[in-house]
Structure formats: C-alpha cells, structure tokens
Scaffold this active site. Structure first.
Site, mmCIF file in Angstrom:
data_model
loop_
_atom_site.group_PDB
_atom_site.id
_atom_site.type_symbol
_atom_site.label_atom_id
_atom_site.label_comp_id
_atom_site.label_asym_id
_atom_site.label_seq_id
_atom_site.Cartn_x
_atom_site.Cartn_y
_atom_site.Cartn_z
ATOM 1 N N GLU A 141 -0.700 -8.737 4.964
ATOM 2 C CA GLU A 141 -0.514 -8.830 6.422
ATOM 3 C C GLU A 141 -1.847 -8.780 7.177
ATOM 4 O O GLU A 141 -1.902 -9.063 8.354
ATOM 5 C CB GLU A 141 0.436 -7.718 6.903
ATOM 6 C CG GLU A 141 -0.170 -6.330 7.067
ATOM 7 C CD GLU A 141 -0.375 -5.574 5.769
ATOM 8 O OE1 GLU A 141 -0.162 -6.164 4.682
ATOM 9 O OE2 GLU A 141 -0.778 -4.396 5.828
ATOM 10 N N CYS A 192 0.843 -1.205 0.000
ATOM 11 C CA CYS A 192 0.000 0.000 0.000
ATOM 12 C C CYS A 192 0.880 1.257 0.000
ATOM 13 O O CYS A 192 1.547 1.527 -0.981
ATOM 14 C CB CYS A 192 -0.958 -0.044 1.188
ATOM 15 S SG CYS A 192 -2.378 1.030 0.982
ATOM 16 N N HIS A 241 -3.334 -5.862 1.041
ATOM 17 C CA HIS A 241 -2.644 -6.051 2.323
ATOM 18 C C HIS A 241 -2.547 -7.520 2.728
ATOM 19 O O HIS A 241 -3.432 -8.013 3.437
ATOM 20 C CB HIS A 241 -3.395 -5.301 3.425
ATOM 21 C CG HIS A 241 -3.294 -3.818 3.332
ATOM 22 N ND1 HIS A 241 -2.339 -3.095 4.015
ATOM 23 C CD2 HIS A 241 -4.016 -2.913 2.636
ATOM 24 C CE1 HIS A 241 -2.485 -1.812 3.749
ATOM 25 N NE2 HIS A 241 -3.492 -1.664 2.906
#
Lengths: 227, 81
Positions: A196, A86, A194
């Site tokens: 994560e 990002c 994302h």
C-alpha cells in the site's frame, strides 16, 4: 468492490491502505474501528500495519484475542480475500489463520527501506497481475519480521505453493527468504512488505498497486460467473 | 488466592537474536566461560484457586501467554495468604 480496513488501537498504516484502495485502485473502502466492525457487508478485509496494542506480549498477540477476530475468521472461511500487511500479517499468524510465527529481525534493528521481492506464485488472487518470478520493489518497515516455521511446515508451504513472495536479499533472517504466504485455500495473504506504500509513481513506485488490482480482477471474474 | 509464576522460553533451535546480543556483551565484560544466553519472559498471575487451576493455566498459556510455535512454558503455583 467494497474493502474494509480494520483499525486497531496502534494501527498506523490504515490511512495508507485506505488511500491505496480508494484513490489508487478507485474502489470503495471504509476504515472500520475494531469494536464497531460489521464485516459481513464487505467483499474483502484488510488488516493494516502498525503496532496494535504497542506490540505488548508479542506483535499482534493482543489484537488476535479481540472480538472482531471471529468476523475475520468468518470472512476467511467464506473465501473472501483477507490481506494482512506487516502487523496485519503478525495478527494473522497469532490468530492461526496462517502457519508459523514472527521473531525479532536477525540484527535486532527496525528496518525501513525498499526491498526487491520475487513473485513466487503468480496464480493467487493477490498476485495474478504479476508475472511468474517477476521482481518487484516494495518497502519494508518492521522490527519483528523474521518469519519462523519448522521444517515440516516449510515443506508444506512449498508443496502447496503457499509462498507468494520471497526477498531477493533476505533482510531479517526469515526462513526460506519468505516475505509473504497464503493459507492453503489461497484467500488469506500475510506479508511483511507494504504494497500500500507503493501504489503511486509520484511517491516512489507503483509495484504494489497490481496486488490490489489482482484482488479486484479476481472479484470481478467471480462476479461475472455468478451473474 | 494463588500466585502462578510462569516462565516462557524460546524453543530449542529457534534463533534468539536478543540472547545472542546479551551473550556478546557478557563476553566483552570478560565472562569468557559463558557459552550461551537465551532470553525469556517471566509473568506472575494472581488468581482465585479452583479445582481445575492447572488446566486453566495451561489453556491461557496455549491461547495467549506463549506462542506454541516458538515458545515453551513452565509454571509453579503458590499459595498466597
């Protein structure tokens, strides 16, 4: 394996990145403040999402001029895995480690939801634990995720197999449905979604975990060869 | 002292969603003859005059103020007393 998560003023996904490595992957991770970073002792560098410097001027532009950038460049040149997610991707573009630039989303809206991604290249050090052309579900959360590059650069990305992930339903207007690209050497990955945030079934899914496992497998194999 | 007025615009062919939204608003205000709107940035930089001031401004635009992948820039330099 030791991961550095570089924290800039305005980063806000640094804790998620730390959690993904430390708890989900089970490896060592440190949150390192951009002014105090000593990246040479780490095996991989992670640039988290957020809004570094409030996205002033252009997303990632101000962060790309800070002192730590030289160390990130060195890590990349040394062949270490460098992952920007990002805002981290935007910083990698602004510092020129990856080609292209980011524009506002086609509909000017900030979007935050799961997207289906296609693994376009499952042979990189970030994607080796995925199947070729596998479809995975990873959340996006961005306002400036509309990847742009000119036709010649796009052709080059395709020819060098630098496109790691594409969107199944392009949410933001990105050229070629691009969600993530690597550098030519394949050790720098930038992606808007994302991974994560998708490392535990309890909070959605764990499709993102294999990205971190890929980095670890690559590192272990390299280490075994060296040893 | 010099005042540098810098205009940054999106390159031709680069999509400008903001400009498009402004254009649609102008149409709804009945400005039917508006055919396109492109939104850019304007900056004023005050700096000491040097022999290589143009070279410096070019460099700062290339390095930071504009992103050469998507943007063009022009500028004027004025004397300020």
């Amino acid at each position: 394996m030791k991961f550095a998560v570089v924290v800039f003023p305005g980063s806000n996904c640094d804790r998620d990145m730390y959690f993904a490595v430390k708890d989900a992957l089970g490896e060592e991770a440190d949150l390192v403040w951009y002014q105090e970073a000593e990246l040479s002792s780490y095996d991989a560098v992670l640039l988290p999402g957020g809004f570094s410097y409030g996205d002033y001027l252009r997303s990632g532009a101000i962060a790309s001029t800070s002192d730590v950038i030289g160390q990130i460049r060195e890590a990349a040149e040394a062949g270490k895995p460098v992952l920007g997610v990002c805002n981290g991707f935007q910083i990698l573009l602004e510092m020129g480690l990856l080609p292209g630039a980011m524009l506002s989303n086609k509909h000017l809206k900030f979007m935050c939801h799961f997207e289906t991604l296609k693994v376009e290249n499952a042979e990189t050090m970030f994607t080796r634990e995925y199947e070729p052309q596998e479809k995975i579900s990873i959340p996006i959360a961005h306002g400036d995720g509309n990847y742009y590059c000119d036709e010649a650069t796009y052709q080059e990305l395709k020819d060098n197999r630098q496109i790691a992930f594409t969107y199944e339903n392009n949410p933001n207007g990105s050229v070629g449905d691009i969600a993530g690209i690597t550098n030519k050497a394949g050790n720098v990955l930038g992606m808007m979604p994302h991974p994560e945030r998708a490392v535990e079934a309890l909070v959605g899914n764990e499709d993102g975990l294999r990205l971190f496992q890929s980095i670890l497998t690559h590192w272990r194999n390299n280490h075994a060869i060296k040893a | 002292m010099r005042k540098v007025k810098i205009y940054i615009t999106l390159k031709e062919g680069v999509l400008d969603p903001q400009g498009k939204a402004v254009q649609n608003s102008l149409h709804s205000l009945e400005y039917k003859n508006v055919s396109e709107v492109r939104v850019g940035k304007y900056m004023e930089v005050m700096m000491e005059d040097t022999n290589d001031i143009e070279e410096q401004v070019d460099k700062m635009c290339d390095q930071l103020l504009a992103n050469p992948v998507i943007e063009n820039y022009t500028y004027t330099i004025e004397e300020v007393v």
